[in-house]
Scaffold this motif. Structure first.
Motif, PDB file in Angstrom:
ATOM      1  N   ARG A  92      42.774  27.333  42.880  1.00  0.00           N
ATOM      2  CA  ARG A  92      44.047  27.519  43.585  1.00  0.00           C
ATOM      3  C   ARG A  92      43.841  28.347  44.844  1.00  0.00           C
ATOM      4  O   ARG A  92      42.932  29.174  44.912  1.00  0.00           O
TER       5      ARG A  92
ATOM      6  N   ASP B 180      43.712  23.637  39.304  1.00  0.00           N
ATOM      7  CA  ASP B 180      43.248  24.631  38.320  1.00  0.00           C
ATOM      8  C   ASP B 180      43.227  26.030  38.932  1.00  0.00           C
ATOM      9  O   ASP B 180      42.964  26.184  40.124  1.00  0.00           O
ATOM     10  N   TYR B 181      43.426  27.050  38.076  1.00  0.00           N
ATOM     11  CA  TYR B 181      43.522  28.418  38.571  1.00  0.00           C
ATOM     12  C   TYR B 181      42.320  28.847  39.409  1.00  0.00           C
ATOM     13  O   TYR B 181      42.461  29.528  40.416  1.00  0.00           O
TER      14      TYR B 181
END
Ligand code: IPM
Ligand code: MG
Length: 365
Positions: A89, A85-86
């Motif tokens: 990251r 997930d962003y």
């Protein structure tokens, strides 16, 4: 007692640990031969931190980063974490550091070393003597704007949203950094946005113009960002200081980097309010394709250390020494793979590091 400089080294991912190892040797050299006192901390960031703790930046490392004088970062990211997930990251670790430390001003100098004129993808006469400073806004714009996310609409379509947003104070403070720098250089600032299609770009143009009035000795031009990209590869020497937002700065600094021969050559400084912590990092990424092979170019990281000496530690003499040492090894014909040219000697990361240390020794006599 002499001042002790505190540095947090965050090697990160990919080639990060290899290039940072060479910067560490230069730090040790400065301690031994120039009598500078450093206290070094080390930690994980990016994918390395995610693998260890499930997050790309631990609260402990963030706290430490707030306490030290300088953060020296290698690189973050890689295909291994592409599905994460962003907010977890590797890149999120770097963005959190920039945001939390309020490092709003990113200085990315693109200087073409004379020995590398032939390594550029542009004709030698276009890049010989090139010396541009890109000032990239680093804590605003589409990188951080809300709302953001991916949603699924009622009709089943998905919709991705990011928001480009700037306020006057954010534009004013980055503009002042650019004008101040231009005052110590050639006295020219080019401000880039897309005022022809974006309201935030129009605001940028208007507010940079407001600050220009405080600097009557500086010449200000406005340029659309796409046109700037074109001019950078057409006639790059027309620029002195380029000031631009977070996203355009990301793009234009990669373009400018290649003019100098390789992305492996470009250092950067992320600065906040005066006196606070600052972060220094090479502009290039983690280069997972060549990681662990001992062939990465450590020069951008070593030059980032030189920037730290100049901007955070007031050690301009040592900064100069490092830059001269790099110049010297390049002039002697040593090249890492990314800047290799016919007739030159291709060397590993470690040999490039050795040679820079050797050049420091000879220049220090
Ligand atoms: C840079 C990098 C970063 C950015 C990534 C790694 C998040 O490309 O520093 O230019 O986009 O800012
Ligand atoms: Mg980038």
């Amino acid at each position: 007692m002499d001042k002790e400089y505190t540095i947090l080294m965050l090697p990160g991912d990919g080639i990060g640990p290899e290039i940072m190892g060479e910067a560490r040797r230069v730090i040790d050299w400065l301690g031994a031969k120039r009598n500078l006192k450093f206290k070094i901390h080390e930690g994980l960031v990016g994918g390395a931190a995610y693998d260890a703790h499930g997050m790309p930046l631990s609260p402990e490392i963030l706290e430490l980063a707030k306490q030290v004088d300088v953060v020296l970062l290698g690189a973050v990211g890689g295909p291994k974490w592409a599905g994460v997930d962003y907010d977890r990251r590797p890149e999120a670790g770097l963005l959190t550091l920039r945001k939390e430390l309020e490092l709003f001003a990113n200085l990315r100098p693109a200087i073409c070393f004379e020995a590398l004129v032939e390594a550029s993808s542009l004709k030698p006469e276009l890049v010989s003597g090139l010396d541009i400073m890109i000032v990239r806004e680093l804590t605003g714009g589409v990188y951080f704007g809300e709302p953001r996310g991916i949603e699924t609409l009622e009709n089943g379509e998905r919709r991705g949203v990011n928001t480009q947003v700037y306020t006057t104070s954010e534009i004013h403070r980055i503009a002042r950094v650019a004008f101040d720098l231009a005052g110590k250089r050639d006295g020219r600032v080019t401000s880039c946005e897309k005022a022809n299609v974006m309201e935030s770009g129009l605001l940028w143009r208007e507010e940079v113009t407001v600050i220009a009035a405080e600097y009557p000795e500086i010449k200000l031009d406005h340029m659309l960002a796409d046109s700037c990209a074109m001019q950078l590869v057409r006639a790059p020497k027309q620029f002195d200081v380029i000031v631009t937002d977070n996203l355009f700065g990301d793009l234009l600094s990669d373009v400018a980097a290649m003019l100098t021969g390789s992305l492996g050559m470009l250092p950067s400084a992320a600065l906040g309010a005066k006196g606070g912590c600052a972060m220094y990092e090479p502009v290039h990424g983690s280069a997972p394709d060549i990681a662990g092979r001992g062939i990465a170019n450590p020069i951008a990281t070593i030059l980032s250390l030189a920037m730290a000496l100049r901007y955070s530690f007031d050690c301009a003499t040592e900064a100069r020494l490092i830059e001269d040492a790099v110049q010297k090894v390049l002039a002697a014909g040593l090249r890492t793979a990314d800047i290799m040219q016919p007739g030159r000697e291709q060397v590993s990361t470690a040999v490039m590091g050795d040679s820079i240390i050797g050049a420091l020794d000879s220049l220090n006599k």
